[in-house]
Design a protein around this motif. Structure first.
Motif, PDB file in Angstrom:
ATOM      1  N   CYS A 346       4.836   0.149   2.135  1.00 55.62           N
ATOM      2  CA  CYS A 346       3.634  -0.660   1.927  1.00 55.62           C
ATOM      3  C   CYS A 346       3.616  -1.168   0.479  1.00 55.62           C
ATOM      4  O   CYS A 346       3.990  -0.442  -0.442  1.00 55.62           O
ATOM      5  CB  CYS A 346       2.411   0.209   2.193  1.00 55.62           C
ATOM      6  SG  CYS A 346       0.873  -0.616   1.839  1.00 55.62           S
ATOM      7  N   VAL A 348       1.346  -2.514  -2.581  1.00 50.33           N
ATOM      8  CA  VAL A 348      -0.025  -2.589  -3.088  1.00 50.33           C
ATOM      9  C   VAL A 348       0.008  -3.175  -4.482  1.00 50.33           C
ATOM     10  O   VAL A 348       0.899  -2.842  -5.272  1.00 50.33           O
ATOM     11  CB  VAL A 348      -0.631  -1.172  -3.234  1.00 50.33           C
ATOM     12  CG1 VAL A 348      -2.106  -1.274  -3.558  1.00 50.33           C
ATOM     13  CG2 VAL A 348      -0.405  -0.359  -1.996  1.00 50.33           C
ATOM     14  N   ASP A 353      -5.654  -5.035  -5.400  1.00 50.46           N
ATOM     15  CA  ASP A 353      -5.876  -4.354  -4.122  1.00 50.46           C
ATOM     16  C   ASP A 353      -6.649  -3.052  -4.304  1.00 50.46           C
ATOM     17  O   ASP A 353      -7.619  -2.791  -3.624  1.00 50.46           O
ATOM     18  CB  ASP A 353      -4.536  -4.027  -3.455  1.00 50.46           C
ATOM     19  CG  ASP A 353      -3.786  -5.283  -3.031  1.00 50.46           C
ATOM     20  OD1 ASP A 353      -4.446  -6.322  -2.857  1.00 50.46           O
ATOM     21  OD2 ASP A 353      -2.552  -5.224  -2.888  1.00 50.46           O
ATOM     22  N   PHE A 363      -4.828   6.812  -0.976  1.00 46.08           N
ATOM     23  CA  PHE A 363      -4.002   5.875  -0.222  1.00 46.08           C
ATOM     24  C   PHE A 363      -2.551   6.341  -0.170  1.00 46.08           C
ATOM     25  O   PHE A 363      -1.921   6.305   0.882  1.00 46.08           O
ATOM     26  CB  PHE A 363      -4.096   4.479  -0.851  1.00 46.08           C
ATOM     27  CG  PHE A 363      -3.410   3.438  -0.014  1.00 46.08           C
ATOM     28  CD1 PHE A 363      -3.924   3.062   1.212  1.00 46.08           C
ATOM     29  CD2 PHE A 363      -2.232   2.851  -0.439  1.00 46.08           C
ATOM     30  CE1 PHE A 363      -3.287   2.127   2.001  1.00 46.08           C
ATOM     31  CE2 PHE A 363      -1.577   1.913   0.339  1.00 46.08           C
ATOM     32  CZ  PHE A 363      -2.115   1.543   1.563  1.00 46.08           C
ATOM     33  N   PHE A 367      -1.392   6.554   3.511  1.00 49.73           N
ATOM     34  CA  PHE A 367      -1.144   5.175   3.962  1.00 49.73           C
ATOM     35  C   PHE A 367      -0.302   5.098   5.228  1.00 49.73           C
ATOM     36  O   PHE A 367      -0.548   4.259   6.088  1.00 49.73           O
ATOM     37  CB  PHE A 367      -0.520   4.337   2.838  1.00 49.73           C
ATOM     38  CG  PHE A 367       0.961   4.541   2.657  1.00 49.73           C
ATOM     39  CD1 PHE A 367       1.449   5.566   1.884  1.00 49.73           C
ATOM     40  CD2 PHE A 367       1.865   3.693   3.281  1.00 49.73           C
ATOM     41  CE1 PHE A 367       2.805   5.759   1.719  1.00 49.73           C
ATOM     42  CE2 PHE A 367       3.229   3.877   3.121  1.00 49.73           C
ATOM     43  CZ  PHE A 367       3.701   4.916   2.342  1.00 49.73           C
ATOM     44  N   TYR A 380      -0.682  -4.624   1.595  1.00 46.45           N
ATOM     45  CA  TYR A 380      -2.068  -4.146   1.554  1.00 46.45           C
ATOM     46  C   TYR A 380      -3.044  -5.314   1.681  1.00 46.45           C
ATOM     47  O   TYR A 380      -4.008  -5.265   2.432  1.00 46.45           O
ATOM     48  CB  TYR A 380      -2.292  -3.409   0.240  1.00 46.45           C
ATOM     49  CG  TYR A 380      -3.635  -2.745   0.115  1.00 46.45           C
ATOM     50  CD1 TYR A 380      -3.770  -1.387   0.303  1.00 46.45           C
ATOM     51  CD2 TYR A 380      -4.776  -3.487  -0.197  1.00 46.45           C
ATOM     52  CE1 TYR A 380      -4.992  -0.771   0.185  1.00 46.45           C
ATOM     53  CE2 TYR A 380      -6.012  -2.877  -0.303  1.00 46.45           C
ATOM     54  CZ  TYR A 380      -6.111  -1.522  -0.119  1.00 46.45           C
ATOM     55  OH  TYR A 380      -7.334  -0.921  -0.230  1.00 46.45           O
ATOM     56  N   HIS A 383      -4.508  -6.494   4.851  1.00 46.48           N
ATOM     57  CA  HIS A 383      -5.320  -5.596   5.668  1.00 46.48           C
ATOM     58  C   HIS A 383      -6.719  -5.409   5.122  1.00 46.48           C
ATOM     59  O   HIS A 383      -7.441  -4.537   5.566  1.00 46.48           O
ATOM     60  CB  HIS A 383      -4.634  -4.237   5.786  1.00 46.48           C
ATOM     61  CG  HIS A 383      -3.435  -4.292   6.671  1.00 46.48           C
ATOM     62  ND1 HIS A 383      -3.487  -3.965   8.000  1.00 46.48           N
ATOM     63  CD2 HIS A 383      -2.176  -4.698   6.430  1.00 46.48           C
ATOM     64  CE1 HIS A 383      -2.292  -4.138   8.529  1.00 46.48           C
ATOM     65  NE2 HIS A 383      -1.480  -4.586   7.593  1.00 46.48           N
ATOM     66  N   ARG A 384      -7.055  -6.239   4.148  1.00 49.54           N
ATOM     67  CA  ARG A 384      -8.322  -6.028   3.484  1.00 49.54           C
ATOM     68  C   ARG A 384      -9.521  -6.213   4.423  1.00 49.54           C
ATOM     69  O   ARG A 384     -10.589  -5.698   4.182  1.00 49.54           O
ATOM     70  CB  ARG A 384      -8.440  -6.914   2.248  1.00 49.54           C
ATOM     71  CG  ARG A 384      -9.010  -6.131   1.112  1.00 49.54           C
ATOM     72  CD  ARG A 384      -8.940  -6.849  -0.189  1.00 49.54           C
ATOM     73  NE  ARG A 384      -7.603  -6.873  -0.742  1.00 49.54           N
ATOM     74  CZ  ARG A 384      -7.068  -7.969  -1.295  1.00 49.54           C
ATOM     75  NH1 ARG A 384      -7.727  -9.096  -1.320  1.00 49.54           N
ATOM     76  NH2 ARG A 384      -5.876  -7.907  -1.805  1.00 49.54           N
ATOM     77  N   PHE A 389      -8.664   0.449   8.511  1.00 50.50           N
ATOM     78  CA  PHE A 389      -7.739   0.606   7.390  1.00 50.50           C
ATOM     79  C   PHE A 389      -8.524   0.889   6.101  1.00 50.50           C
ATOM     80  O   PHE A 389      -8.226   1.815   5.347  1.00 50.50           O
ATOM     81  CB  PHE A 389      -6.917  -0.672   7.265  1.00 50.50           C
ATOM     82  CG  PHE A 389      -5.947  -0.680   6.121  1.00 50.50           C
ATOM     83  CD1 PHE A 389      -4.726  -0.054   6.234  1.00 50.50           C
ATOM     84  CD2 PHE A 389      -6.271  -1.324   4.935  1.00 50.50           C
ATOM     85  CE1 PHE A 389      -3.831  -0.066   5.178  1.00 50.50           C
ATOM     86  CE2 PHE A 389      -5.384  -1.345   3.881  1.00 50.50           C
ATOM     87  CZ  PHE A 389      -4.159  -0.715   3.999  1.00 50.50           C
ATOM     88  N   ASN A 393      -8.865   4.255   3.662  1.00 56.53           N
ATOM     89  CA  ASN A 393      -8.545   4.194   2.238  1.00 56.53           C
ATOM     90  C   ASN A 393      -9.650   4.742   1.371  1.00 56.53           C
ATOM     91  O   ASN A 393      -9.400   5.309   0.324  1.00 56.53           O
ATOM     92  CB  ASN A 393      -8.290   2.763   1.800  1.00 56.53           C
ATOM     93  CG  ASN A 393      -7.048   2.241   2.423  1.00 56.53           C
ATOM     94  OD1 ASN A 393      -6.245   3.019   2.939  1.00 56.53           O
ATOM     95  ND2 ASN A 393      -6.890   0.941   2.408  1.00 56.53           N
TER      96      ASN A 393
END
Ligand code: C2E
Ligand code: MG
Ligand code: MG
Length: 651
Positions: A346, A348, A353, A363, A367, A380, A383-384, A389, A393
């Motif tokens: 992932c 970030v 982020d 995270f 994650f 990342y 997926h905000r 998700f 987090n």
């Protein structure tokens, strides 16, 4: 030969030892160490050149090669010595993790290069102009007026470094400030002595002493490097990571998780597993090097790596992450074994982020769970808007908020008895109503609360809340025999569990028999002795017990027979596969077996009339049918008031 050149010789010895030590210990992985190494190399060369030049000057008496050699060594001395102060300034940025501030500041960079260029230019033209120094026959060294420029630029770099220390003193640790400042009086004294008495070659010794301080106090020691992987240990580098977040330094982090690390360790054995991790780290560093991507590689234990880069450009991080993904997908040979990695990756970007260090840590540890089975590189940023998700987090914060502001509430799902044709009880199920995310199901927050320890506070809340509920209503009047409460595995091993529960039952004045505690097979596995003792004692006090989620863990029938459970709850996953003929046989036989053992059998997750019928349709001698059913077909979990109404309506 003049005795005072021994100062230079001592300096040379000290510096050369550091040089070799740094290289041998391969401590050059991070930027501060690299800058320090170059600085030490420059100082070593300068010292050597200074010493040799002085030696030639002292021993040459006839003209010829002596003069040329003296000139060359003095030249080398100035070329290297003038780089010490610019490098010192860079070192201050690097060792305090504020390199980005220098990198982003065009004026600072231009100033740094200009000052270095002035020095270099003066040296370049010196053979023609002799403005800095000159060596006359036979080998006599003379300073010339413009040598002062070197002192001025050196002074500017030193003041610059001092300014940086003062400006960022809030984030620089005290011992660092002290050490960086110690350099000033020592070097200034050295310079003054050597300027006044050029024959005493003490300046380089003062630099060597300053470096000695750096090496002892500042230099990033091997304890920062994980001996197994060769990556940086996050536990000892925490101060650096802290600074990065505190300064909102823009970084890109490539997170890598070996999701099957537990199995690998088990099957490879510790030493091969270590070798495997080491091979992986080496590959990550060669991939990043090949892609020309500047990084620090951290190892976070449990198969988790974080690759931090100053390069904020996602288009640079992506190909690196892709290379890593491809590498992890391939089977790897570790000695005579072939290993398949189950990798998750992932990317970030911080602070864009994730802004807070605590959020970042949560995270990092979780994650891969939010990624499910996908092995694609996850961004990342994409997926905000993904609610689940984001909830995962922010779980630490959400749980803290929920505990301090009491944002939990209990819902109750009726349990129907087929044999008695009535609702005999209910299961209490917790809900979390977060201000930002609304209702969060326990399936998400309970496992996370279990891993971060919040489960104990939550468990106490649930016990107290449900006991209050039991105290508030007359269960006999509602014709309810008991309320079931889920006990998490970590609660089952609380030393004071029995005293706590019995004390609460006594103070709230409720009947222990109205309380039914649900435990799981995992609980019985963690610490059988204490779980057994707790369950046994509570059972003797009259509390009913149910074994929850039966059939999902490693079913250990022997352990089930040893625990005094009154009821066994067949997990919803059984019902889901009821149409599979093989599974139907398993369900029937399991129910029959448990009933023969004298357990009440409850089936969870019954959603349709048809399933309810099949489960309860007893055929003499073949299938006894289950006694208890819990499921949406009868009723969903309801808030307290609605639950009471539901039960009253059916009395
Ligand atoms: P569980 O103890 O097995 O609880 C049964 C879960 O199945 C509940 O989910 C319930 O809403 C759901 N369920 C019941 N009937 C049906 C059905 O017909 N269809 C479907 N699809 N689902 C049904 P819930 O409330 O989301 O809870 C999930 C899990 O969270 C629980 O599983 C339990 O392990 C845990 N949990 C819930 N409340 C607590 C609590 O107060 N303490 C602890 N430690 N764990 C809790
Ligand atoms: Mg349950
Ligand atoms: Mg269950």
């Amino acid at each position: 030969m003049n005795n005072i050149v021994y100062f230079d010789l001592s300096a040379f010895i000290i510096l050369a030892i550091f040089d070799v030590a740094l290289l041998v210990k391969r401590q050059v992985r991070d930027r501060a160490n690299t800058v320090l190494l170059i600085l030490i190399e420059m100082a070593t060369l300068a010292t050597l050149a200074d010493y040799t030049a002085a030696y030639i000057e002292n021993t040459s008496d006839v003209s010829g090669t002596g003069r040329t050699m003296a000139y060359l060594f003095n030249y080398l001395y100035y070329a290297t010595q003038t780089m010490i102060y610019p490098l010192y300034t860079l070192y201050i940025y690097a060792t305090n993790d504020i390199w980005h501030i220098f990198k982003q500041n065009n004026k600072a960079r231009a100033a740094w290069w200009s000052l270095v260029a002035v020095n270099m230019l003066l040296l370049l033209i010196n053979p023609f102009t002799h403005l800095v120094f000159e060596v006359t026959e036979p080998a006599i060294y003379h300073r010339r007026p413009l040598v002062i420029i070197f002192y001025i630029t050196g002074f500017i770099f030193a003041i610059w470094g001092l300014g940086v220390i003062i400006k960022f003193k809030s984030i620089v640790k005290k011992d660092k400030i002290l050490t960086l400042l110690i350099l000033y009086p020592i070097v200034i004294a050295g310079v003054i002595v050597q300027t006044l008495k050029p024959a005493i070659l003490i300046e380089m010794l003062s630099v060597a002493v300053a470096v000695l301080f750096f090496m002892i106090v500042l230099q990033r020691h091997e304890y920062q490097i994980d001996p197994i992987t060769g990556a940086l240990k996050y536990t000892t580098s925490i101060e650096r990571i802290n600074t990065i977040f505190e300064m909102h330094k823009p970084i890109t982090v490539i997170l890598i998780k070996v999701a099957n690390h537990g199995n690998l360790r088990l099957y490879l054995g510790q030493s091969l597993y270590n070798k495997y991790l080491h091979m992986q780290t080496e590959t990550f560093s060669s991939i990043t090097a090949r892609r020309n991507y500047p990084v620090d590689i951290f190892y976070f234990e449990n198969g988790t790596y974080a690759i931090l880069s100053d390069d904020y450009d996602i288009n640079k991080a992506m190909p690196v992450a892709e290379d890593i993904r491809k590498y992890m997908e391939k089977p790897m040979n570790v000695d005579e074994y072939t290993v398949l990695t189950d990798g998750r990756i992932c990317i970030v970007r911080c602070p864009e982020d994730i802004e807070e260090l605590s959020t970042m840590f949560t995270f990092v540890t979780n994650f891969h769970e939010t990624m499910g089975d996908t092995k694609d590189v996850m961004l990342y940023a994409e997926h905000r808007n993904d609610r689940e998700f984001m909830i995962r987090n922010e779980m630490d914060d959400i749980l803290n908020r929920a505990i301090s502001e009491n944002l939990f509430e209990m819902h109750y799902q009726p349990i129907y008895s087929v044999t008695e044709d009535r609702y005999v009880g209910a299961e209490a199920l917790i809900r979390l109503r977060d201000e930002k995310y609304g209702l969060i199901p326990p399936g998400i927050f309970i496992p996370m609360a279990e891993s971060n320890g919040a489960i104990h506070a939550i468990g106490d809340f649930v016990l107290s809340e449900v006991f209050d509920f039991i105290a508030r209503y007359d269960l006999d009047e509602l014709k309810l025999d008991y309320i079931e409460i889920n006990l998490s595995a970590s609660q089952c091993i609380e030393v004071d569990l029995v005293d706590k529960i019995m004390h609460m039952i006594a103070t709230k004045g409720i009947d222990a028999e109205k309380v039914s505690l649900e435990i799981t097979e995992t609980a019985a596995d963690i610490n059988p002795a204490i779980v057994d003792a707790n369950v046994q004692k509570l059972h003797e006090e009259g509390i009913r017990f149910a074994l929850d989620d039966y059939g999902t863990g490693y079913s250990n029938i022997r352990r089930v027979t040893m625990l005094p459970v009154d009821e066994v709850k067949l997990d919803r996953s059984f019902v889901k596969e009821i149409d599979n003929p093989q599974m139907w046989i398993v369900i029937q036989d399991t129910i029959s077996m448990l009933r023969e053992m004298g357990k009440e059998v409850l089936v969870e997750g019954v959603e349709t009339e048809e399933v309810a019928k099949r489960l309860t349709d007893a055929k003499p001698d073949l299938f006894q049918g289950c006694e208890l059913i819990q499921g949406f077909y009868y009723c969903k979990p309801l808030p307290e008031q609605e639950f009471i109404e539901f039960i009253r309506d059916r009395l």
